[in-house]
Design an enzyme around this catalytic site. Sequence first.
Site, PDB file in Angstrom:
ATOM      1  N   HIS A 194       0.824  -1.202   0.000  1.00 32.14           N
ATOM      2  CA  HIS A 194       0.000   0.000   0.000  1.00 32.14           C
ATOM      3  C   HIS A 194       0.866   1.262   0.000  1.00 32.14           C
ATOM      4  O   HIS A 194       0.663   2.176  -0.812  1.00 32.14           O
ATOM      5  CB  HIS A 194      -0.909  -0.043   1.231  1.00 32.14           C
ATOM      6  CG  HIS A 194      -1.765   1.156   1.446  1.00 32.14           C
ATOM      7  ND1 HIS A 194      -3.115   1.162   1.185  1.00 32.14           N
ATOM      8  CD2 HIS A 194      -1.478   2.390   1.940  1.00 32.14           C
ATOM      9  CE1 HIS A 194      -3.622   2.356   1.496  1.00 32.14           C
ATOM     10  NE2 HIS A 194      -2.642   3.124   1.959  1.00 32.14           N
ATOM     11  N   GLU A 195       1.857   1.306   0.898  1.00 38.01           N
ATOM     12  CA  GLU A 195       2.686   2.508   0.999  1.00 38.01           C
ATOM     13  C   GLU A 195       3.549   2.711  -0.242  1.00 38.01           C
ATOM     14  O   GLU A 195       3.789   3.844  -0.667  1.00 38.01           O
ATOM     15  CB  GLU A 195       3.550   2.450   2.263  1.00 38.01           C
ATOM     16  CG  GLU A 195       2.790   2.373   3.566  1.00 38.01           C
ATOM     17  CD  GLU A 195       1.808   3.517   3.772  1.00 38.01           C
ATOM     18  OE1 GLU A 195       1.968   4.578   3.136  1.00 38.01           O
ATOM     19  OE2 GLU A 195       0.866   3.339   4.561  1.00 38.01           O
TER      20      GLU A 195
ATOM     21  N   HIS B 202       1.685   4.640  -2.763  1.00 38.41           N
ATOM     22  CA  HIS B 202       1.808   6.088  -2.581  1.00 38.41           C
ATOM     23  C   HIS B 202       3.149   6.582  -3.104  1.00 38.41           C
ATOM     24  O   HIS B 202       3.230   7.639  -3.750  1.00 38.41           O
ATOM     25  CB  HIS B 202       1.686   6.458  -1.102  1.00 38.41           C
ATOM     26  CG  HIS B 202       0.320   6.300  -0.532  1.00 38.41           C
ATOM     27  ND1 HIS B 202      -0.820   6.761  -1.160  1.00 38.41           N
ATOM     28  CD2 HIS B 202      -0.099   5.743   0.644  1.00 38.41           C
ATOM     29  CE1 HIS B 202      -1.882   6.499  -0.408  1.00 38.41           C
ATOM     30  NE2 HIS B 202      -1.472   5.877   0.681  1.00 38.41           N
TER      31      HIS B 202
END
Length: 314
Positions: A227-228, A231
């Site tokens: 997920h990170e 980003h």
Amino acid sequence: MSALAVTGLAVAGAPDVPDTAQATDAVHLADAATDHTCRTDGSAPGSERRSPEGHDGELTPEQAADHQAQLEEALGTDRGRQIAPPQSVPVVVHVVSAEDGEGDVGRERVEQQIQVLNDAYRGVYASGEEATDTGFGFELTEVTRHSDDAWFHEFSSNRDTIRAELHQGGPETLNIYTADLGSGVLGFSTFPQDVESSPEQDGVVVSYDTLPGGSRENFDLGHTTTHEVGHWLGLFHTFQNGCESPGDYVDDTPYEREAANGCPVGRDTCTGRPGEDPVNNFMNYTDDACMTHFTPGQAERMVQHWAGFREPRV
């Protein structure tokens, strides 16, 4: 399993910005390297994702529009050029642990985390049309280890110093830091738009117990890092801007009013928009076991950010 590989994208011009974004004044983040903090442990459905500074870590519509404007400007120089994801993204993992050994995750678990990244970005966790191969691959090049109680237990308070001292490589190198982030935060990341102004702060930070085999209930399969890194490659949350246009700036992710917790398959929070909430998307807040895929549109957006901000210039 069918998979869609996103390669050789032609940039004929900058991506279009919806009228709602064009009409909004660009607002720069107060700190160019402000981290995007996300994902609590999910113990309370609907619980707020609080950053170490006490704000919720989410981008406002104005900040998201500013990021989009920066992307357009960065891609302006790439018109007519074929762009593609890198064959391999070099990864340096910085393991920060306590002096008594807490958090000193072993090499095997670090390697398992890199494998999870590769499987996630190649579409292994999904099937059929959802099995999108983004074209991104990750290669572990080094693991550094640092034993310091203050750094481990109070990473967020010392993060600028820690990252400035430990960061390696240029914009194309993924620096991952593991430490104890407390009970309410799973991870945070910088965006590609931050790298020019604060290159030494660029990277992803995750709680050490979220790596594969960790002890964080419902978040122990390694998808906090998945997920990170999304980003870090330019993606917003699927619920960015809620039900309002332009959403997360990706056409093939359905609109979603708010973050999802657990795995509420079939949820539809934007009934006036087509499609159910993308609860299985890696850019949501659902449990690790619920997360399965990126979309082709997200893959394209990551490639655009790579070309605009991270690709080494010859």
